[in-house]
Design a protein around this motif. Structure first.
Motif, PDB file in Angstrom:
ATOM      1  N   ALA A  58      69.359  17.032  45.054  1.00 59.84           N
ATOM      2  CA  ALA A  58      69.765  16.332  46.237  1.00 59.84           C
ATOM      3  C   ALA A  58      68.507  15.175  46.651  1.00 59.84           C
ATOM      4  O   ALA A  58      68.835  13.901  47.036  1.00 59.84           O
ATOM      5  N   GLY A  59      67.054  15.637  46.169  1.00 57.57           N
ATOM      6  CA  GLY A  59      66.187  14.561  46.303  1.00 57.57           C
ATOM      7  C   GLY A  59      66.213  13.493  45.556  1.00 57.57           C
ATOM      8  O   GLY A  59      65.983  12.354  45.688  1.00 57.57           O
ATOM      9  N   TYR A  86      63.142  23.385  62.254  1.00 58.53           N
ATOM     10  CA  TYR A  86      62.126  23.656  61.142  1.00 58.53           C
ATOM     11  C   TYR A  86      62.673  24.695  60.221  1.00 58.53           C
ATOM     12  O   TYR A  86      63.286  25.728  60.658  1.00 58.53           O
ATOM     13  N   PRO A  87      62.773  24.771  58.924  1.00 57.74           N
ATOM     14  CA  PRO A  87      61.856  23.718  58.126  1.00 57.74           C
ATOM     15  C   PRO A  87      62.960  22.442  57.637  1.00 57.74           C
ATOM     16  O   PRO A  87      62.447  21.822  56.504  1.00 57.74           O
ATOM     17  N   GLY A  88      63.758  22.284  58.193  1.00 56.41           N
ATOM     18  CA  GLY A  88      64.880  21.245  57.676  1.00 56.41           C
ATOM     19  C   GLY A  88      64.922  19.927  58.176  1.00 56.41           C
ATOM     20  O   GLY A  88      65.427  18.799  58.127  1.00 56.41           O
ATOM     21  N   ARG A  89      63.522  19.580  59.015  1.00 65.84           N
ATOM     22  CA  ARG A  89      63.390  18.313  59.807  1.00 65.84           C
ATOM     23  C   ARG A  89      63.386  17.240  58.715  1.00 65.84           C
ATOM     24  O   ARG A  89      62.620  17.312  57.605  1.00 65.84           O
ATOM     25  N   GLY A  90      63.849  15.968  58.871  1.00 64.36           N
ATOM     26  CA  GLY A  90      63.992  14.912  58.127  1.00 64.36           C
ATOM     27  C   GLY A  90      64.941  14.935  57.133  1.00 64.36           C
ATOM     28  O   GLY A  90      64.983  13.868  56.386  1.00 64.36           O
ATOM     29  N   ILE A  91      65.826  16.056  56.923  1.00 66.81           N
ATOM     30  CA  ILE A  91      66.723  16.048  55.750  1.00 66.81           C
ATOM     31  C   ILE A  91      68.173  15.657  56.253  1.00 66.81           C
ATOM     32  O   ILE A  91      68.483  16.015  57.468  1.00 66.81           O
ATOM     33  N   ARG A  92      68.801  15.061  55.639  1.00 63.70           N
ATOM     34  CA  ARG A  92      70.147  14.559  56.205  1.00 63.70           C
ATOM     35  C   ARG A  92      71.086  15.611  56.033  1.00 63.70           C
ATOM     36  O   ARG A  92      71.349  16.251  55.085  1.00 63.70           O
ATOM     37  N   SER A  97      61.098  15.059  52.068  1.00 59.81           N
ATOM     38  CA  SER A  97      61.613  16.188  53.110  1.00 59.81           C
ATOM     39  C   SER A  97      62.545  17.179  52.366  1.00 59.81           C
ATOM     40  O   SER A  97      62.527  18.323  52.421  1.00 59.81           O
ATOM     41  N   THR A  98      63.354  16.474  51.567  1.00 54.50           N
ATOM     42  CA  THR A  98      64.392  17.145  50.636  1.00 54.50           C
ATOM     43  C   THR A  98      63.800  18.236  49.410  1.00 54.50           C
ATOM     44  O   THR A  98      64.092  19.313  49.360  1.00 54.50           O
ATOM     45  N   TYR A  99      62.804  17.552  49.070  1.00 57.38           N
ATOM     46  CA  TYR A  99      62.068  17.904  47.745  1.00 57.38           C
ATOM     47  C   TYR A  99      61.260  19.359  48.347  1.00 57.38           C
ATOM     48  O   TYR A  99      61.085  20.101  47.541  1.00 57.38           O
ATOM     49  N   THR A 100      60.853  19.089  49.603  1.00 59.56           N
ATOM     50  CA  THR A 100      59.998  19.961  50.185  1.00 59.56           C
ATOM     51  C   THR A 100      60.779  21.223  50.311  1.00 59.56           C
ATOM     52  O   THR A 100      60.354  22.471  50.435  1.00 59.56           O
ATOM     53  N   GLU A 122      50.665  16.866  53.737  1.00 63.76           N
ATOM     54  CA  GLU A 122      51.420  15.640  53.938  1.00 63.76           C
ATOM     55  C   GLU A 122      52.049  15.272  55.220  1.00 63.76           C
ATOM     56  O   GLU A 122      51.996  14.309  55.899  1.00 63.76           O
ATOM     57  N   GLN A 123      52.497  16.675  55.980  1.00 65.11           N
ATOM     58  CA  GLN A 123      52.734  16.467  57.308  1.00 65.11           C
ATOM     59  C   GLN A 123      51.534  16.106  58.241  1.00 65.11           C
ATOM     60  O   GLN A 123      51.883  15.363  59.218  1.00 65.11           O
TER      61      GLN A 123
END
Length: 383
Positions: free
Chosen positions: A62-63, A30-36, A88-91, A164-165
């Motif tokens: 990137a998003g 966290y907080p990078g979960r879901g980002i490539r 996730s990237t925008y978040t 959202e999460q």
């Protein structure tokens, strides 16, 4: 970046920030979960300063690239996952909270990407707007298949884990026949009010709304708050003791968290990725550290012995090694007021995670069984 008081740990240097972001995303932390990882590496290479709007800009770029990929593919499953990745990237671009123009723009794009992702899920997501004190509560409602009426869990997130999460976590409850209303806690996301004494009234308004819905069984309702949002589960359990079958304080503050001694300790470390003080101060709408420390102390549930008031049945959860919210707060809940149930992971950190326990297992093995037990007791006429 928020101007820092010398009592607050200085931010990471640019190089430290770049390295820590990549490290966290490599470990799905966290907080990078879901980002490539490739997107994160590109964003961090492009980052040339600690300016919050430049931070927002590199993640927004990137998003945007992920959204372009999603729009090019013709495979629905792939498109859905790409929109989720874009969210996730925008978040990360709005992280921890959208208080500058660039971060607000990133947050707007995160919301749009989330809705495009949600529209491709088989489970319908309803965006609910509830009038509230001249503004509105915006929440996400998910329910199982069929006409219902279904038991309801109202859940709020915490400092930077927002509705959202929560709406994605709701997917874990649908197979149990439970619908979920996800919302932002006061002072975060799209909440119309800041965190303050009495802000639990916003949740009462949601329960009022639930009573108007034919697809919700308003005699079988719950509240769950996670992380800082767990704080609100306790005053809600008190205020709504006659309407709720139960409430879950999952890693939430009670008293010690709000005291200057604990806050100065937390703000003196760099465990949080960036701008912890700015994020926490924004919950209350204050600017300086002294304002924050004075304001926070008002939130203690020991004031006027609130903690001792009758409440709905409660489940108290956390990890004994939590460095964000002291485990002493959960112990206070167990020692005061009505009898409560507890799940404390002796080896767990914040919210009890770690040592083999993550969000999915915690929901599956602890939270869902507790909700189902309370429903069964209600249905059989037990207290």
């Amino acid at each position: 970046m928020t101007l820092l008081d010398p009592r607050i740990a200085p931010p990471r240097t640019l190089e430290e920030l770049r390295e820590d972001v990549v490290r966290r995303i490599k470990g799905n932390g966290y907080p990078g979960r879901g980002i490539r990882l490739a997107d994160a590496a590109a964003a961090m290479t492009a980052l040339t300063s600690l300016d919050p709007d430049e931070w927002a800009s590199v993640w927004t770029v990137a998003g945007d690239r992920v959204v372009e990929e999603a729009e090019r593919t013709t495979r629905p499953d792939e498109q859905r996952e790409l929109f989720k990745t874009a969210f996730s990237t925008y978040t990360m671009g709005r992280f921890p909270t959208p208080v500058t123009p660039g971060k607000r723009a990133a947050y707007d794009k995160a919301l749009a990407a989330y809705m495009r992702y949600a529209d491709l899920l088989p489970q319908k997501l309803e965006v609910v707007r509830i009038p509230f004190e001249g503004a509105e509560i915006i929440g996400y409602f998910r329910k199982p298949e069929g006409p219902g009426p279904f038991p309801l869990m109202v859940q709020c997130g915490g400092l930077d884990f927002w509705k959202e999460q929560v709406a994605d976590e709701a997917l874990s409850y649908l197979p149990h026949g439970i619908c979920v209303f996800g919302m932002d806690m006061p002072g975060t996301g799209q909440s119309p009010i800041k965190g303050d004494v009495g802000s639990e009234r916003i949740f009462s308004r949601v329960f009022d709304w639930a009573e108007t819905r034919a697809d919700i069984d308003s005699t079988r309702m719950f509240m769950r708050g996670v992380s800082w949002g767990g704080h609100w589960a306790t005053p809600v359990a008190i205020a709504e003791k006659d309407r709720l079958l139960g409430a879950i304080n999952h890693g939430g503050a009670v008293h010690h968290f709000f005291q200057p001694e604990w806050q100065l300790k937390a703000l003196g470390t760099r465990e949080y990725l960036l701008d912890l003080f700015g994020a926490r101060a924004n919950v209350f709408g204050v600017k300086t550290l002294d304002e924050f420390l004075a304001y926070g102390s008002r939130m203690s549930l020991l004031i006027d012995d609130q903690i001792d008031r009758p409440c709905a049945p409660m489940l108290v959860m956390n990890g004994a090694k939590d460095s964000q919210v002291p485990i002493a707060d959960q112990l206070l809940l167990l020692q005061r007021g009505d009898a409560k149930e507890a799940w404390i992971n002796p080896k767990g950190v914040h919210m009890g995670f770690g040592a083999g326990w993550g969000p999915e297992r915690t929901i599956r093995d602890i939270i869902a069984p507790w909700l189902l037990k309370k429903l069964a007791q209600h249905d059989s006429g037990q207290s």
